[in-house]
Design a protein around this motif. Structure first.
Motif, PDB file in Angstrom:
ATOM      1  N   PRO A  51      58.574 -14.633   8.163  1.00  0.00           N
ATOM      2  CA  PRO A  51      57.972 -14.572   9.660  1.00  0.00           C
ATOM      3  C   PRO A  51      56.847 -15.801  10.040  1.00  0.00           C
ATOM      4  O   PRO A  51      56.881 -16.128  11.117  1.00  0.00           O
ATOM      5  N   GLU A  52      56.203 -15.900   8.993  1.00  0.00           N
ATOM      6  CA  GLU A  52      55.054 -17.116   8.965  1.00  0.00           C
ATOM      7  C   GLU A  52      55.984 -18.534   9.220  1.00  0.00           C
ATOM      8  O   GLU A  52      55.460 -19.346  10.085  1.00  0.00           O
ATOM      9  N   ALA A  53      56.749 -18.591   8.334  1.00  0.00           N
ATOM     10  CA  ALA A  53      57.598 -19.836   8.394  1.00  0.00           C
ATOM     11  C   ALA A  53      58.325 -20.136   9.587  1.00  0.00           C
ATOM     12  O   ALA A  53      58.576 -21.206  10.075  1.00  0.00           O
ATOM     13  N   ASP A  54      58.807 -19.017  10.320  1.00  0.00           N
ATOM     14  CA  ASP A  54      59.414 -19.035  11.691  1.00  0.00           C
ATOM     15  C   ASP A  54      58.461 -19.524  12.752  1.00  0.00           C
ATOM     16  O   ASP A  54      58.606 -20.152  13.659  1.00  0.00           O
ATOM     17  N   GLN A  55      57.306 -19.205  12.574  1.00  0.00           N
ATOM     18  CA  GLN A  55      56.043 -19.700  13.510  1.00  0.00           C
ATOM     19  C   GLN A  55      55.836 -21.038  13.458  1.00  0.00           C
ATOM     20  O   GLN A  55      55.640 -21.646  14.455  1.00  0.00           O
ATOM     21  N   ILE A  56      55.793 -21.498  12.012  1.00  0.00           N
ATOM     22  CA  ILE A  56      55.655 -22.814  11.847  1.00  0.00           C
ATOM     23  C   ILE A  56      56.789 -23.562  12.400  1.00  0.00           C
ATOM     24  O   ILE A  56      56.408 -24.900  13.004  1.00  0.00           O
ATOM     25  N   GLU A  57      57.795 -23.203  12.271  1.00  0.00           N
ATOM     26  CA  GLU A  57      59.010 -23.716  13.004  1.00  0.00           C
ATOM     27  C   GLU A  57      58.958 -23.777  14.554  1.00  0.00           C
ATOM     28  O   GLU A  57      59.415 -24.958  15.144  1.00  0.00           O
ATOM     29  N   ASP A  58      58.209 -23.035  15.017  1.00  0.00           N
ATOM     30  CA  ASP A  58      57.940 -22.965  16.534  1.00  0.00           C
ATOM     31  C   ASP A  58      56.913 -24.257  16.848  1.00  0.00           C
ATOM     32  O   ASP A  58      57.134 -24.821  17.796  1.00  0.00           O
ATOM     33  N   VAL A  59      55.990 -24.288  16.015  1.00  0.00           N
ATOM     34  CA  VAL A  59      54.948 -25.385  16.050  1.00  0.00           C
ATOM     35  C   VAL A  59      55.805 -26.707  16.036  1.00  0.00           C
ATOM     36  O   VAL A  59      55.381 -27.843  16.508  1.00  0.00           O
ATOM     37  N   ILE A  60      56.573 -26.907  15.092  1.00  0.00           N
ATOM     38  CA  ILE A  60      57.319 -28.016  14.756  1.00  0.00           C
ATOM     39  C   ILE A  60      58.242 -28.419  15.957  1.00  0.00           C
ATOM     40  O   ILE A  60      58.123 -29.444  16.348  1.00  0.00           O
ATOM     41  N   ASP A  61      58.881 -27.314  16.606  1.00  0.00           N
ATOM     42  CA  ASP A  61      59.712 -27.692  17.874  1.00  0.00           C
ATOM     43  C   ASP A  61      58.637 -28.385  18.989  1.00  0.00           C
ATOM     44  O   ASP A  61      58.782 -29.047  19.604  1.00  0.00           O
ATOM     45  N   TYR A  62      57.345 -27.833  19.178  1.00  0.00           N
ATOM     46  CA  TYR A  62      56.361 -28.213  19.995  1.00  0.00           C
ATOM     47  C   TYR A  62      56.043 -29.736  19.684  1.00  0.00           C
ATOM     48  O   TYR A  62      55.942 -30.403  20.468  1.00  0.00           O
ATOM     49  N   ALA A  81      54.195 -32.567   7.612  1.00  0.00           N
ATOM     50  CA  ALA A  81      53.160 -31.768   6.868  1.00  0.00           C
ATOM     51  C   ALA A  81      53.493 -30.284   7.209  1.00  0.00           C
ATOM     52  O   ALA A  81      53.581 -29.461   6.487  1.00  0.00           O
ATOM     53  N   LEU A  82      54.049 -29.994   8.555  1.00  0.00           N
ATOM     54  CA  LEU A  82      54.446 -28.669   9.081  1.00  0.00           C
ATOM     55  C   LEU A  82      55.619 -28.334   8.284  1.00  0.00           C
ATOM     56  O   LEU A  82      55.811 -27.308   7.736  1.00  0.00           O
ATOM     57  N   ARG A  83      56.485 -29.486   8.061  1.00  0.00           N
ATOM     58  CA  ARG A  83      57.908 -28.903   7.445  1.00  0.00           C
ATOM     59  C   ARG A  83      57.514 -28.455   6.109  1.00  0.00           C
ATOM     60  O   ARG A  83      58.270 -27.675   5.598  1.00  0.00           O
ATOM     61  N   ASP A  84      56.659 -29.293   5.261  1.00  0.00           N
ATOM     62  CA  ASP A  84      56.315 -28.918   4.276  1.00  0.00           C
ATOM     63  C   ASP A  84      55.740 -27.508   3.840  1.00  0.00           C
ATOM     64  O   ASP A  84      56.122 -26.641   2.946  1.00  0.00           O
ATOM     65  N   ILE A 141      49.226 -22.307  19.358  1.00  0.00           N
ATOM     66  CA  ILE A 141      49.531 -23.042  18.152  1.00  0.00           C
ATOM     67  C   ILE A 141      48.366 -22.864  17.306  1.00  0.00           C
ATOM     68  O   ILE A 141      48.259 -22.931  16.066  1.00  0.00           O
ATOM     69  N   ARG A 142      47.028 -22.857  17.722  1.00  0.00           N
ATOM     70  CA  ARG A 142      45.647 -22.430  17.122  1.00  0.00           C
ATOM     71  C   ARG A 142      45.798 -21.219  16.294  1.00  0.00           C
ATOM     72  O   ARG A 142      45.583 -21.029  14.966  1.00  0.00           O
ATOM     73  N   ASN A 143      46.315 -20.291  16.943  1.00  0.00           N
ATOM     74  CA  ASN A 143      46.483 -19.030  16.208  1.00  0.00           C
ATOM     75  C   ASN A 143      47.536 -18.990  15.129  1.00  0.00           C
ATOM     76  O   ASN A 143      47.188 -18.356  13.959  1.00  0.00           O
ATOM     77  N   ILE A 144      48.644 -19.651  15.170  1.00  0.00           N
ATOM     78  CA  ILE A 144      49.731 -19.635  14.358  1.00  0.00           C
ATOM     79  C   ILE A 144      49.051 -20.682  12.986  1.00  0.00           C
ATOM     80  O   ILE A 144      49.167 -20.453  11.922  1.00  0.00           O
ATOM     81  N   LEU A 145      48.330 -21.623  13.286  1.00  0.00           N
ATOM     82  CA  LEU A 145      47.858 -22.657  12.277  1.00  0.00           C
ATOM     83  C   LEU A 145      46.487 -22.246  11.761  1.00  0.00           C
ATOM     84  O   LEU A 145      46.182 -22.915  10.590  1.00  0.00           O
ATOM     85  N   ARG A 146      45.833 -21.165  12.224  1.00  0.00           N
ATOM     86  CA  ARG A 146      44.443 -20.923  11.751  1.00  0.00           C
ATOM     87  C   ARG A 146      44.518 -20.575  10.206  1.00  0.00           C
ATOM     88  O   ARG A 146      43.529 -20.941   9.738  1.00  0.00           O
ATOM     89  N   VAL A 147      45.467 -20.053   9.666  1.00  0.00           N
ATOM     90  CA  VAL A 147      45.361 -19.689   8.107  1.00  0.00           C
ATOM     91  C   VAL A 147      46.136 -20.935   7.549  1.00  0.00           C
ATOM     92  O   VAL A 147      46.347 -20.786   6.181  1.00  0.00           O
ATOM     93  N   HIS A 148      46.892 -21.823   8.146  1.00  0.00           N
ATOM     94  CA  HIS A 148      47.426 -22.924   7.320  1.00  0.00           C
ATOM     95  C   HIS A 148      47.169 -24.261   7.506  1.00  0.00           C
ATOM     96  O   HIS A 148      47.989 -25.293   7.142  1.00  0.00           O
TER      97      HIS A 148
END
Length: 85
Positions: free
Chosen positions: A52-63, A37-40, A6-13
Motif C-alpha cells: 500500500p505504501e509503494a502504491d502511494q509512492i507510485e502516485d507521487v511518481i506520477d505527479y 529516488a522515489l522509484r528506489d 504529497i507531504r502526507n505520503i512522503l512524511r515517513v519516507h
C-alpha cells in the motif's frame, strides 16, 4: 494530487536531509534525481511487502512525472497546510 497529499505520503519516507525526496517534501522542488529516488523507495517498500505504501509512492511518481523539474515552490508548506483545513 495536491501538496498536502504529497507531504502526507512522503512524511515517513523523506530520508536524509538534502535528499531529493526530502527536498520535495520540504520545498516542493523536483530535480532530475527525484523520480529515481522515489522509484528506489517504491522498490524498497515492495520488497518489504509494504505494497500500500509503494502504491502511494507510485502516485507521487506520477505527479512528479506530470509536473517535471521545478525549483522550490514559494509557500509550499503553507499552501499544503491550507489544503488540510
Amino acid at each position: 494530487m495536491n501538496e498536502q497529499q504529497i507531504r502526507n505520503i512522503l512524511r515517513v519516507h523523506f530520508g536524509r536531509f538534502g535528499s531529493p525526496i526530502h527536498r520535495l517534501y520540504t520545498t516542493g522542488e523536483i530535480t532530475e534525481h527525484t523520480d529515481q529516488a522515489l522509484r528506489d523507495r517504491m522498490v524498497q517498500l515492495t520488497l518489504a511487502a509494504r505494497d500500500p505504501e509503494a502504491d502511494q509512492i507510485e502516485d507521487v511518481i506520477d505527479y512528479v512525472t506530470q509536473v517535471g523539474c521545478r525549483p522550490p515552490v514559494t509557500r509550499w508548506t503553507t499552501s499544503a497546510t491550507r489544503g488540510q483545513q
